[in-house]
Design a protein around this motif. Sequence first.
Motif, PDB file in Angstrom:
ATOM      1  N   HIS A   1       0.534  -1.634   0.016  1.00 22.13           N
ATOM      2  CA  HIS A   1      -0.051   0.251   0.134  1.00 22.13           C
ATOM      3  C   HIS A   1       0.853   0.757   0.179  1.00 22.13           C
ATOM      4  CE1 HIS A   1       1.247  -1.287   4.067  1.00 22.13           C
ATOM      5  NE2 HIS A   1       1.000   0.399   4.277  1.00 22.13           N
ATOM      6  N   ARG A   2       2.037   0.762   0.568  1.00 25.83           N
ATOM      7  CA  ARG A   2       2.903   2.125   0.487  1.00 25.83           C
ATOM      8  C   ARG A   2       3.924   2.227  -0.464  1.00 25.83           C
ATOM      9  NH1 ARG A   2       2.819   5.207   4.797  1.00 25.83           N
ATOM     10  NH2 ARG A   2       2.070   3.716   5.933  1.00 25.83           N
TER      11      ARG A   2
ATOM     12  N   GLY B   1      -3.150  -3.010  -1.496  1.00 24.47           N
ATOM     13  CA  GLY B   1      -4.265  -3.321  -0.219  1.00 24.47           C
ATOM     14  C   GLY B   1      -3.705  -3.707   1.015  1.00 24.47           C
TER      15      GLY B   1
ATOM     16  N   GLY C   1       4.868  -4.915   9.149  1.00 15.80           N
ATOM     17  CA  GLY C   1       3.638  -5.323   9.680  1.00 15.80           C
ATOM     18  C   GLY C   1       3.372  -6.942   8.740  1.00 15.80           C
TER      19      GLY C   1
HETATM   20  C1  TPP Z   1      -4.025  -7.959   5.943  1.00 11.16           C
HETATM   21  C2  TPP Z   1      -4.161  -7.096   6.068  1.00 11.16           C
HETATM   22  N1  TPP Z   1      -4.283  -6.815   7.683  1.00 11.16           N
HETATM   23  C3  TPP Z   1      -5.424  -5.816   8.349  1.00 11.16           C
HETATM   24  C4  TPP Z   1      -4.497  -4.975   7.263  1.00 11.16           C
HETATM   25  C5  TPP Z   1      -5.342  -3.159   7.754  1.00 11.16           C
HETATM   26  N2  TPP Z   1      -3.547  -2.280   7.179  1.00 11.16           N
HETATM   27  C6  TPP Z   1      -3.406  -1.653   6.084  1.00 11.16           C
HETATM   28  S1  TPP Z   1      -2.033  -1.040   6.517  1.00 11.16           S
HETATM   29  C7  TPP Z   1      -1.131  -1.630   7.673  1.00 11.16           C
HETATM   30  C8  TPP Z   1      -0.064  -1.845   8.611  1.00 11.16           C
HETATM   31  C9  TPP Z   1       0.889  -2.184   7.361  1.00 11.16           C
HETATM   32  O1  TPP Z   1       2.424  -1.976   8.567  1.00 11.16           O
HETATM   33  P1  TPP Z   1       3.398  -2.209   7.466  1.00 11.16           P
HETATM   34  O2  TPP Z   1       3.558  -3.670   6.860  1.00 11.16           O
HETATM   35  O3  TPP Z   1       4.074  -2.008   8.589  1.00 11.16           O
HETATM   36  O4  TPP Z   1       3.898  -0.860   6.402  1.00 11.16           O
HETATM   37  P2  TPP Z   1       3.960   0.341   6.482  1.00 11.16           P
HETATM   38  O5  TPP Z   1       2.641   0.844   6.901  1.00 11.16           O
HETATM   39  O6  TPP Z   1       4.475   0.204   7.765  1.00 11.16           O
HETATM   40  O7  TPP Z   1       4.010   0.341   5.253  1.00 11.16           O
HETATM   41  C10 TPP Z   1      -2.613  -2.605   8.259  1.00 11.16           C
HETATM   42  C11 TPP Z   1      -2.624  -3.040   9.092  1.00 11.16           C
HETATM   43  C12 TPP Z   1      -4.576  -5.087   5.594  1.00 11.16           C
HETATM   44  N3  TPP Z   1      -5.072  -3.858   4.982  1.00 11.16           N
HETATM   45  N4  TPP Z   1      -4.547  -6.296   5.068  1.00 11.16           N
END
Ligand code: TPP
Length: 322
Positions: free
Chosen positions: A67-68, A116, A148
Amino acid sequence: MPETLTVDELLALYRTIKTIRTVENSLTRLFADGEVPGFIHLSVGQEAIAAGICSALGDQDTLATTHRGHGHVLARGLSLPHFFKEVMGKAGGVCGGRGGSMHVADMDIGILGANGIVAAGIPIAMGSAVAHQTRKTGGIAVAFFGDGAMAEGVLHETLNMAALWKLPLLLVCENNGWSEFSPTSEQFAGTLKGLAAAFKIPHQQLDGNDVREVALATRKAVATLRKGKGPLVLECVTKRVRGHYEGDPQKYRDADDLASLDAVDPVARTRVLLQEAGATREQVDQVDQDVGADVDAAIAQAREDSEPTYESAQQDVYTLNL
Ligand SMILES: Cc1ncc(C[n+]2csc(CCOP(=O)(O)OP(=O)(O)O)c2C)c(N)n1
């Protein structure tokens, strides 16, 4: 393999970092003005990872991101007009304006897609690594993921299969210490190093804000991967500067954490590297000027582009004649 970078190589890396930073800062304004539909997650502060990793890839290589993922697709070479049109939901975007920020993909340059769903790009990259191995393309696949994803089972399964099958898969963790609004320490009881070790996969921790360190380590990693010796994990430690999503006021972060960001800023640090390597102030400023003009021109093009038609909504959803 040289242990250092030339001034030209550093300048090229700086251009990528500066492009990502300028794009992300522009998106802050465009989002606030309602010109970007949906949610966006900016990679400000993490640009050196995208630049360093992608600088070591070849044309045949593939990547999947998160997503980033703006930095990764720009560092991979997605054109600025194609990028802005997509993120601004315009018909001329790389996915016809129907994907947006979290679904940018461009198979022509090996971008298998942003995603996402946390960790979902990892098995996609592994599938691509299987294809590289089976088809003997000589390519490797890169999976970008955040810390995450460490707690997601699909990462653990991917590590297992990639190790068993000795896949040409580079797993790149951007460890910014946050998963949405919670510190990673509250979500994952282990370490990525420990996880990789459980599958006998080499793990290397890098300063993700030092583009030289990332680029040089990735060159070595890619050379090893191309020899068919199996997957590798690079854990790039970094800092998330903006909120989880754009508009997040970050009230959960303490003042010391936020105050520490400037000292490790990858743009400033790369300027220091350039100065030490002998680049002139004019050369570096020229990059800033060129990047600013390119980004402004791309935004202007995107603003003039039309919205996708209603009829195009289902285009590319189904494949005929398989
Ligand atoms: C399977 C799943 N669980 C929860 C979410 C909600 N969610 C979106 S971004 C995110 C955190 C992601 O953190 P990280 O992977 O460390 O990436 P960062 O945002 O720090 O770049 C979560 C929990 C999701 N999108 N997909």
